[in-house]
Design a protein around this motif. Structure first.
Motif, PDB file in Angstrom:
ATOM      1  N   ALA A   1      -9.711  15.167 -12.766  1.00  0.00           N
ATOM      2  CA  ALA A   1      -9.370  15.418 -12.152  1.00  0.00           C
ATOM      3  C   ALA A   1      -9.955  14.025 -11.270  1.00  0.00           C
ATOM      4  N   PHE A   2      -9.154  13.931 -10.021  1.00  0.00           N
ATOM      5  CA  PHE A   2      -8.856  12.926  -9.254  1.00  0.00           C
ATOM      6  C   PHE A   2     -10.448  12.168  -9.286  1.00  0.00           C
ATOM      7  N   LYS A   3     -11.730  12.852  -9.126  1.00  0.00           N
ATOM      8  CA  LYS A   3     -12.549  11.942  -8.578  1.00  0.00           C
ATOM      9  C   LYS A   3     -13.103  11.484  -9.332  1.00  0.00           C
ATOM     10  N   ASP A   4     -13.104  11.808 -10.603  1.00  0.00           N
ATOM     11  CA  ASP A   4     -13.315  11.654 -12.131  1.00  0.00           C
ATOM     12  C   ASP A   4     -13.189  10.295 -12.564  1.00  0.00           C
ATOM     13  N   MET A   5     -11.483  10.450 -11.662  1.00  0.00           N
ATOM     14  CA  MET A   5     -10.699   8.544 -11.854  1.00  0.00           C
ATOM     15  C   MET A   5     -11.639   7.782 -11.571  1.00  0.00           C
ATOM     16  N   VAL A   6     -11.535   7.857 -10.187  1.00  0.00           N
ATOM     17  CA  VAL A   6     -12.441   7.471  -9.826  1.00  0.00           C
ATOM     18  C   VAL A   6     -13.747   7.148  -9.333  1.00  0.00           C
ATOM     19  N   LYS A   7     -14.467   7.496 -10.208  1.00  0.00           N
ATOM     20  CA  LYS A   7     -15.993   7.571 -10.580  1.00  0.00           C
ATOM     21  C   LYS A   7     -15.640   6.092 -11.748  1.00  0.00           C
ATOM     22  N   ALA A   8     -14.381   6.611 -12.526  1.00  0.00           N
ATOM     23  CA  ALA A   8     -14.496   5.325 -13.740  1.00  0.00           C
ATOM     24  C   ALA A   8     -13.279   4.213 -13.018  1.00  0.00           C
ATOM     25  N   GLY A   9     -13.542   4.481 -12.121  1.00  0.00           N
ATOM     26  CA  GLY A   9     -12.723   2.206 -11.827  1.00  0.00           C
ATOM     27  C   GLY A   9     -11.807   2.468 -11.740  1.00  0.00           C
ATOM     28  N   CYS A  10     -10.561   3.787 -11.683  1.00  0.00           N
ATOM     29  CA  CYS A  10      -9.224   3.736 -11.502  1.00  0.00           C
ATOM     30  C   CYS A  10      -8.711   3.921 -10.215  1.00  0.00           C
ATOM     31  N   PHE A  11      -9.600   4.174  -9.153  1.00  0.00           N
ATOM     32  CA  PHE A  11      -8.875   3.762  -7.746  1.00  0.00           C
ATOM     33  C   PHE A  11     -10.177   3.286  -7.214  1.00  0.00           C
ATOM     34  N   ASP A  12      -9.917   2.775  -6.123  1.00  0.00           N
ATOM     35  CA  ASP A  12     -10.906   2.528  -5.055  1.00  0.00           C
ATOM     36  C   ASP A  12     -11.136   3.092  -3.809  1.00  0.00           C
ATOM     37  N   ILE A  13     -11.933   4.329  -3.113  1.00  0.00           N
ATOM     38  CA  ILE A  13     -12.464   4.565  -2.233  1.00  0.00           C
ATOM     39  C   ILE A  13     -11.831   3.136  -0.483  1.00  0.00           C
ATOM     40  N   GLY A  14     -10.776   3.005   0.276  1.00  0.00           N
ATOM     41  CA  GLY A  14     -10.557   2.115   0.969  1.00  0.00           C
ATOM     42  C   GLY A  14      -9.149   1.163   0.551  1.00  0.00           C
ATOM     43  N   GLU A  15      -8.694   2.062  -0.390  1.00  0.00           N
ATOM     44  CA  GLU A  15      -7.614   1.112  -1.233  1.00  0.00           C
ATOM     45  C   GLU A  15      -6.322   1.998  -0.835  1.00  0.00           C
ATOM     46  N   GLU A  16      -5.266   1.282  -0.399  1.00  0.00           N
ATOM     47  CA  GLU A  16      -4.154   1.866  -0.478  1.00  0.00           C
ATOM     48  C   GLU A  16      -2.914   1.773  -1.500  1.00  0.00           C
ATOM     49  N   PHE A  17      -2.898   3.330  -0.918  1.00  0.00           N
ATOM     50  CA  PHE A  17      -1.677   3.513  -1.369  1.00  0.00           C
ATOM     51  C   PHE A  17      -0.287   3.985  -1.047  1.00  0.00           C
ATOM     52  N   TYR A  18       1.129   3.577  -1.297  1.00  0.00           N
ATOM     53  CA  TYR A  18       2.269   2.840  -0.650  1.00  0.00           C
ATOM     54  C   TYR A  18       3.630   4.004  -1.356  1.00  0.00           C
ATOM     55  N   LEU A  19       4.621   4.043   0.130  1.00  0.00           N
ATOM     56  CA  LEU A  19       5.575   4.901  -1.624  1.00  0.00           C
ATOM     57  C   LEU A  19       6.873   3.478  -1.189  1.00  0.00           C
ATOM     58  N   GLN A  20       7.736   4.334  -2.088  1.00  0.00           N
ATOM     59  CA  GLN A  20       9.045   3.407  -2.114  1.00  0.00           C
ATOM     60  C   GLN A  20       9.474   3.002  -0.753  1.00  0.00           C
ATOM     61  N   SER A  21       9.340   3.753   0.232  1.00  0.00           N
ATOM     62  CA  SER A  21      10.102   3.075   1.208  1.00  0.00           C
ATOM     63  C   SER A  21       8.550   2.342   1.864  1.00  0.00           C
ATOM     64  N   GLY A  22       7.705   1.581   1.861  1.00  0.00           N
ATOM     65  CA  GLY A  22       6.998   0.918   2.418  1.00  0.00           C
ATOM     66  C   GLY A  22       5.940   1.354   2.747  1.00  0.00           C
ATOM     67  N   ALA A  23       5.597   2.719   3.183  1.00  0.00           N
ATOM     68  CA  ALA A  23       4.898   3.276   4.090  1.00  0.00           C
ATOM     69  C   ALA A  23       3.834   3.522   3.678  1.00  0.00           C
ATOM     70  N   HIS A  24       1.949   3.519   4.000  1.00  0.00           N
ATOM     71  CA  HIS A  24       1.402   3.639   2.955  1.00  0.00           C
ATOM     72  C   HIS A  24       0.275   4.891   3.840  1.00  0.00           C
ATOM     73  N   ALA A  25      -1.158   4.370   2.962  1.00  0.00           N
ATOM     74  CA  ALA A  25      -1.807   5.834   3.702  1.00  0.00           C
ATOM     75  C   ALA A  25      -3.284   5.250   2.830  1.00  0.00           C
ATOM     76  N   THR A  26      -4.502   5.427   3.304  1.00  0.00           N
ATOM     77  CA  THR A  26      -5.686   5.342   2.808  1.00  0.00           C
ATOM     78  C   THR A  26      -6.284   6.513   2.283  1.00  0.00           C
ATOM     79  N   LEU A  27      -7.359   5.900   1.118  1.00  0.00           N
ATOM     80  CA  LEU A  27      -7.577   6.700   0.268  1.00  0.00           C
ATOM     81  C   LEU A  27      -9.223   6.383   0.576  1.00  0.00           C
ATOM     82  N   VAL A  28      -9.910   7.910   1.285  1.00  0.00           N
ATOM     83  CA  VAL A  28     -10.347   7.631   1.778  1.00  0.00           C
ATOM     84  C   VAL A  28     -11.496   9.095   0.956  1.00  0.00           C
ATOM     85  N   GLU A  29     -10.934   9.885   0.085  1.00  0.00           N
ATOM     86  CA  GLU A  29     -12.238  10.330  -0.450  1.00  0.00           C
ATOM     87  C   GLU A  29     -11.835  10.572  -1.833  1.00  0.00           C
TER      88      GLU A  29
END
Length: 362
Positions: free
Chosen positions: A273-301
């Motif tokens: 589950a993605f939430k388990d990876m967040v709890k394990a410190g793999c991802f942080d709420i508020g960090e940016e996710f990027y596409l190859q094109s450079g477009a990005h979005a923020t992890l909020v949940e």
């Protein structure tokens, strides 16, 4: 149970009748072919040596009807002995494969594939009277239409240079040091099958620990390969001489288990589950996710939702929108995050997390 990893001596049908129903995961059967050879007609090799072929008593039947009765008898018992999701692979030649296939359908087997074993070094037709018989046919069938039979598809691809495995297999006939010989140097069995053929069959159609039945054990090729690849076996054979040499062969086999025998390629990855990876410190709420094109979005949940147009939306839907697709896109295929100054696929991070989880479960 006494019949597991054992050779049971006796008539195949009589022995099977004593075994409990639903015991076996798989059956490999190499029954008599009923070659119907003319004993008066002598054939000679190019060297002048007589070609004997298969003239064993066990291959002789009064007529085709008696052969069909025999076939119906042993196939009935095999179907009874197979588990609900079990399957069978039967090998024969043109003399009898059509009768065998017809009887299998009558009894309720569900044919999955026919397979051609193309012999890389076939015996010539010394009489020059017809085409050289350069193949034998195998019928792979499930116990019934609704059986969830084992098929290690990705293992087959791995064995075929990462290409989908077809139904024509090329292997040489059994020869050289693999061919069992008696003390006088004469071959023990006239139709011993190559281990390479059984190796493919067992790795494709069974899993490690499965119980495999061979009602016509012969020189125990099925048992030898089953032991090699980590399967269990029950072998039935009435000929004491075959059993003598087959036992010695089995005793010499040492299991060799790798990713192929473990069907590692076909095992579904551990769900995380993605939430388990967040709890394990793999991802942080508020960090940016990027596409190859450079477009990005923020992890909020913790669930993996990203910010898009002021809303928290599935990462898969956001990826689809930013890539101009009409449908959602698997986010694990396209999103990346910064790690030590480099963009790393979130799929790679998930794989690393899976390995950690698998290690902690052992």
């Amino acid at each position: 149970m006494k019949y597991i990893n054992e050779i049971l001596q006796g008539d195949s049908i009589e022995v099977m009748q004593k075994l409990p129903s639903g015991s076996f995961d798989f059956c490999f059967a190499d029954p008599p072919y009923f070659m119907q050879l003319d004993s008066k007609k002598k054939l000679f090799r190019v060297s002048g040596e007589r070609f004997e072929g298969c003239e064993d008593d066990w291959d002789k039947f009064e007529n085709m009807e008696s052969y069909k009765d025999f076939t119906r008898g042993w196939l009935f018992e095999v179907r009874r002995l197979l588990k609900r999701d079990g399957s069978i692979c039967v090998i024969s030649s043109m003399q009898s494969i059509y009768e065998i296939g017809s009887i299998m359908r009558e009894l309720g087997f569900w044919v999955i594939n026919d397979i051609i074993w193309q012999k890389a070094n076939p015996t010539p037709n010394f009489g020059g009277t017809r085409l050289c018989n350069s193949h034998e046919t195998l019928i792979w069938a499930a116990k019934g239409k609704t059986s969830k039979f084992t098929f290690n598809y990705k293992t087959g691809k791995h064995l075929n240079e990462d290409k989908q495995l077809g139904s024509i297999w090329s292997f040489p006939v059994c020869a050289g040091s693999e061919r069992l010989k008696d003390d006088s140097g004469k071959k023990v069995h006239s139709t011993q099958k190559p281990e390479s053929l059984l190796y493919r069959i067992l790795n494709l159609f069974t899993t490690k620990g499965d119980l495999v039945l061979d009602p016509f054990g012969g020189t125990m090729t099925t048992g030898a390969v089953a032991k090699l690849v980590g399967r269990n076996y029950t072998l039935i054979e009435r000929d004491k001489n075959y059993i003598k040499y087959g036992k010695a062969r089995l005793e010499s086999i040492v299991p060799n288990i790798s990713d192929i025998e473990n069907a590692t390629f076909d095992k579904k990855p551990l769900k995380v589950a993605f939430k388990d990876m967040v709890k394990a410190g793999c991802f942080d709420i508020g960090e940016e996710f990027y596409l190859q094109s450079g477009a990005h979005a923020t992890l909020v949940e913790e669930s993996g939702k990203l910010s898009c147009e002021g809303k928290a939306i599935s990462m898969h839907e956001v990826a689809g929108r930013l890539l101009g697709k009409k449908t959602r896109v698997n986010g694990y295929d396209v999103w990346k995050v910064l790690r030590e100054g480099k963009l790393v696929s979130i799929s790679t991070i998930r794989d690393r997390y899976r390995k950690v989880m698998l290690g902690s479960s052992n």
